[in-house]
Scaffold this motif. Structure first.
Motif, PDB file in Angstrom:
ATOM      1  N   LEU A  24       0.731  -1.156  -0.063  1.00 40.83           N
ATOM      2  CA  LEU A  24       0.180  -0.029   0.021  1.00 40.83           C
ATOM      3  C   LEU A  24       0.783   1.140  -0.041  1.00 40.83           C
ATOM      4  CD1 LEU A  24      -2.974  -1.097   2.315  1.00 40.83           C
ATOM      5  CD2 LEU A  24      -2.739  -0.943  -0.203  1.00 40.83           C
ATOM      6  N   LEU A  25       2.008   1.273   0.689  1.00 37.85           N
ATOM      7  CA  LEU A  25       2.835   2.360   0.578  1.00 37.85           C
ATOM      8  C   LEU A  25       3.599   2.777  -0.914  1.00 37.85           C
ATOM      9  CD1 LEU A  25       4.973   1.744   4.140  1.00 37.85           C
ATOM     10  CD2 LEU A  25       3.510   3.737   3.279  1.00 37.85           C
ATOM     11  N   LYS A  26       3.815   1.500  -1.266  1.00 37.76           N
ATOM     12  CA  LYS A  26       4.204   1.512  -2.739  1.00 37.76           C
ATOM     13  C   LYS A  26       3.116   2.149  -3.854  1.00 37.76           C
ATOM     14  CE  LYS A  26       6.915  -0.593  -6.116  1.00 37.76           C
ATOM     15  NZ  LYS A  26       8.078  -1.983  -6.371  1.00 37.76           N
ATOM     16  N   LEU A  27       1.992   1.498  -3.604  1.00 38.02           N
ATOM     17  CA  LEU A  27       1.013   1.927  -4.439  1.00 38.02           C
ATOM     18  C   LEU A  27       0.676   3.164  -4.180  1.00 38.02           C
ATOM     19  CD1 LEU A  27      -1.329   1.144  -6.560  1.00 38.02           C
ATOM     20  CD2 LEU A  27      -2.843   0.377  -4.211  1.00 38.02           C
ATOM     21  N   ARG A  28       0.328   3.795  -3.054  1.00 38.35           N
ATOM     22  CA  ARG A  28       0.021   5.161  -2.646  1.00 38.35           C
ATOM     23  C   ARG A  28       1.033   6.177  -3.464  1.00 38.35           C
ATOM     24  NH1 ARG A  28       0.735   9.815  -0.531  1.00 38.35           N
ATOM     25  NH2 ARG A  28      -0.812  10.915   0.403  1.00 38.35           N
ATOM     26  N   GLY A  29       2.294   5.754  -3.289  1.00 40.77           N
ATOM     27  CA  GLY A  29       3.360   6.713  -3.714  1.00 40.77           C
ATOM     28  C   GLY A  29       3.459   6.758  -5.364  1.00 40.77           C
ATOM     29  N   GLN A  30       3.052   5.632  -5.804  1.00 45.82           N
ATOM     30  CA  GLN A  30       3.020   5.430  -7.303  1.00 45.82           C
ATOM     31  C   GLN A  30       1.847   6.081  -8.104  1.00 45.82           C
ATOM     32  OE1 GLN A  30       4.646   2.013  -9.355  1.00 45.82           O
ATOM     33  NE2 GLN A  30       6.367   2.064  -8.051  1.00 45.82           N
ATOM     34  N   ILE A  31       0.882   6.239  -7.353  1.00 47.13           N
ATOM     35  CA  ILE A  31      -0.449   6.799  -7.885  1.00 47.13           C
ATOM     36  C   ILE A  31      -0.727   8.328  -7.620  1.00 47.13           C
ATOM     37  CG2 ILE A  31      -1.663   4.718  -8.031  1.00 47.13           C
ATOM     38  CD1 ILE A  31      -3.239   5.496  -5.673  1.00 47.13           C
ATOM     39  N   ALA A  32       0.219   8.782  -6.443  1.00 50.49           N
ATOM     40  CA  ALA A  32      -0.040  10.252  -6.012  1.00 50.49           C
ATOM     41  C   ALA A  32      -0.357  11.105  -7.186  1.00 50.49           C
ATOM     42  CB  ALA A  32       1.343  10.513  -5.157  1.00 50.49           C
ATOM     43  N   ASP A  33       0.458  11.292  -8.060  1.00 53.33           N
ATOM     44  CA  ASP A  33       0.494  12.443  -9.306  1.00 53.33           C
ATOM     45  C   ASP A  33      -0.267  11.643 -10.473  1.00 53.33           C
ATOM     46  OD1 ASP A  33       1.652  14.066  -7.589  1.00 53.33           O
ATOM     47  OD2 ASP A  33       3.501  13.282  -8.188  1.00 53.33           O
ATOM     48  N   ALA A  34      -0.643  10.545 -10.331  1.00 54.41           N
ATOM     49  CA  ALA A  34      -1.574  10.030 -11.600  1.00 54.41           C
ATOM     50  C   ALA A  34      -2.824  10.678 -11.718  1.00 54.41           C
ATOM     51  CB  ALA A  34      -1.672   8.536 -11.434  1.00 54.41           C
ATOM     52  N   PRO A  35      -3.169  10.851 -13.175  1.00 57.71           N
ATOM     53  CA  PRO A  35      -4.512  11.530 -13.345  1.00 57.71           C
ATOM     54  C   PRO A  35      -5.673  10.565 -12.979  1.00 57.71           C
ATOM     55  CG  PRO A  35      -3.269  10.994 -15.602  1.00 57.71           C
ATOM     56  CD  PRO A  35      -2.527  10.388 -14.281  1.00 57.71           C
ATOM     57  N   VAL A  36      -6.845  11.228 -12.780  1.00 57.04           N
ATOM     58  CA  VAL A  36      -8.068  10.820 -12.566  1.00 57.04           C
ATOM     59  C   VAL A  36      -8.575   9.770 -13.902  1.00 57.04           C
ATOM     60  CG1 VAL A  36     -10.529  10.829 -12.577  1.00 57.04           C
ATOM     61  CG2 VAL A  36      -9.034  12.340 -11.045  1.00 57.04           C
ATOM     62  N   SER A  37      -9.024   8.443 -13.587  1.00 57.29           N
ATOM     63  CA  SER A  37      -9.193   7.517 -14.529  1.00 57.29           C
ATOM     64  C   SER A  37      -8.013   6.598 -14.967  1.00 57.29           C
ATOM     65  CB  SER A  37      -9.956   8.094 -15.868  1.00 57.29           C
ATOM     66  OG  SER A  37     -11.066   8.644 -15.513  1.00 57.29           O
ATOM     67  N   THR A  38      -6.972   6.820 -14.181  1.00 56.43           N
ATOM     68  CA  THR A  38      -5.963   5.834 -14.671  1.00 56.43           C
ATOM     69  C   THR A  38      -6.201   4.594 -14.007  1.00 56.43           C
ATOM     70  OG1 THR A  38      -4.200   7.619 -14.315  1.00 56.43           O
ATOM     71  CG2 THR A  38      -3.389   5.528 -13.926  1.00 56.43           C
ATOM     72  N   VAL A  39      -5.791   3.784 -14.891  1.00 54.12           N
ATOM     73  CA  VAL A  39      -5.997   2.175 -14.655  1.00 54.12           C
ATOM     74  C   VAL A  39      -4.699   1.676 -14.278  1.00 54.12           C
ATOM     75  CG1 VAL A  39      -6.510  -0.056 -15.529  1.00 54.12           C
ATOM     76  CG2 VAL A  39      -8.093   1.976 -16.269  1.00 54.12           C
ATOM     77  N   VAL A  40      -4.769   1.286 -13.167  1.00 55.16           N
ATOM     78  CA  VAL A  40      -3.715   0.542 -12.274  1.00 55.16           C
ATOM     79  C   VAL A  40      -3.710  -0.869 -12.258  1.00 55.16           C
ATOM     80  CG1 VAL A  40      -2.144   0.896 -10.338  1.00 55.16           C
ATOM     81  CG2 VAL A  40      -3.534   2.641 -10.921  1.00 55.16           C
ATOM     82  N   HIS A  41      -2.711  -1.445 -12.655  1.00 55.54           N
ATOM     83  CA  HIS A  41      -2.548  -3.007 -12.394  1.00 55.54           C
ATOM     84  C   HIS A  41      -1.451  -3.262 -11.290  1.00 55.54           C
ATOM     85  CE1 HIS A  41      -4.306  -4.673 -16.386  1.00 55.54           C
ATOM     86  NE2 HIS A  41      -5.019  -3.922 -15.857  1.00 55.54           N
ATOM     87  N   ILE A  42      -1.745  -3.975 -10.224  1.00 54.64           N
ATOM     88  CA  ILE A  42      -0.848  -4.202  -9.347  1.00 54.64           C
ATOM     89  C   ILE A  42      -0.345  -5.795  -9.279  1.00 54.64           C
ATOM     90  CG2 ILE A  42      -0.716  -4.360  -6.882  1.00 54.64           C
ATOM     91  CD1 ILE A  42      -3.463  -2.195  -7.577  1.00 54.64           C
ATOM     92  N   ILE A  43       0.883  -6.085  -9.417  1.00 59.82           N
ATOM     93  CA  ILE A  43       1.208  -7.480  -9.320  1.00 59.82           C
ATOM     94  C   ILE A  43       1.740  -7.631  -7.909  1.00 59.82           C
ATOM     95  CG2 ILE A  43       3.202  -8.716 -10.108  1.00 59.82           C
ATOM     96  CD1 ILE A  43       3.460  -6.828 -12.523  1.00 59.82           C
TER      97      ILE A  43
END
Length: 96
Positions: A24-43
């Motif tokens: 969750l720490l890594k996920l939050r950091g990587q999406i912090a500046d991503a735009p709305v509607s970004t699709v994120v795949h988490i491995i």
């Protein structure tokens, strides 16, 4: 996501070897500046991910899209929303 093909990722977060907190720490950091509607795949290799990721999406307001079919690894998808609630950088499971 029954009956439809999963959306292609705009961003992939590799959480291989990470447990919930680190993931969750890594996920939050990587999406912090991503735009709305970004699709994120988490491995992930975390056995709790099928429970933790939907719960985190519910907490934050992001849209949990579910597991992605991949024969080689566990992959889950979410879409960032405009109405997402901010979380603490050091504790992404807590409101900011």
């Amino acid at each position: 996501m029954t009956g439809t093909a999963p959306p292609a990722p705009d961003l992939v977060v590799d959480g291989t070897g990470l447990l919930c907190v680190q993931l969750l720490l890594k996920l939050r950091g990587q999406i912090a500046d991503a735009p709305v509607s970004t699709v994120v795949h988490i491995i992930t290799t975390d056995p709790a991910a099928p429970l933790d990721l939907p719960a985190w999406c519910h907490l934050t307001g992001h849209l949990y899209l579910g597991p992605i079919s991949d024969p080689d690894r566990e992959v889950y998808a979410l879409r960032l929303t405009e109405t997402a609630r901010a979380t603490r950088p050091d504790a992404p499971w807590r409101p900011a």
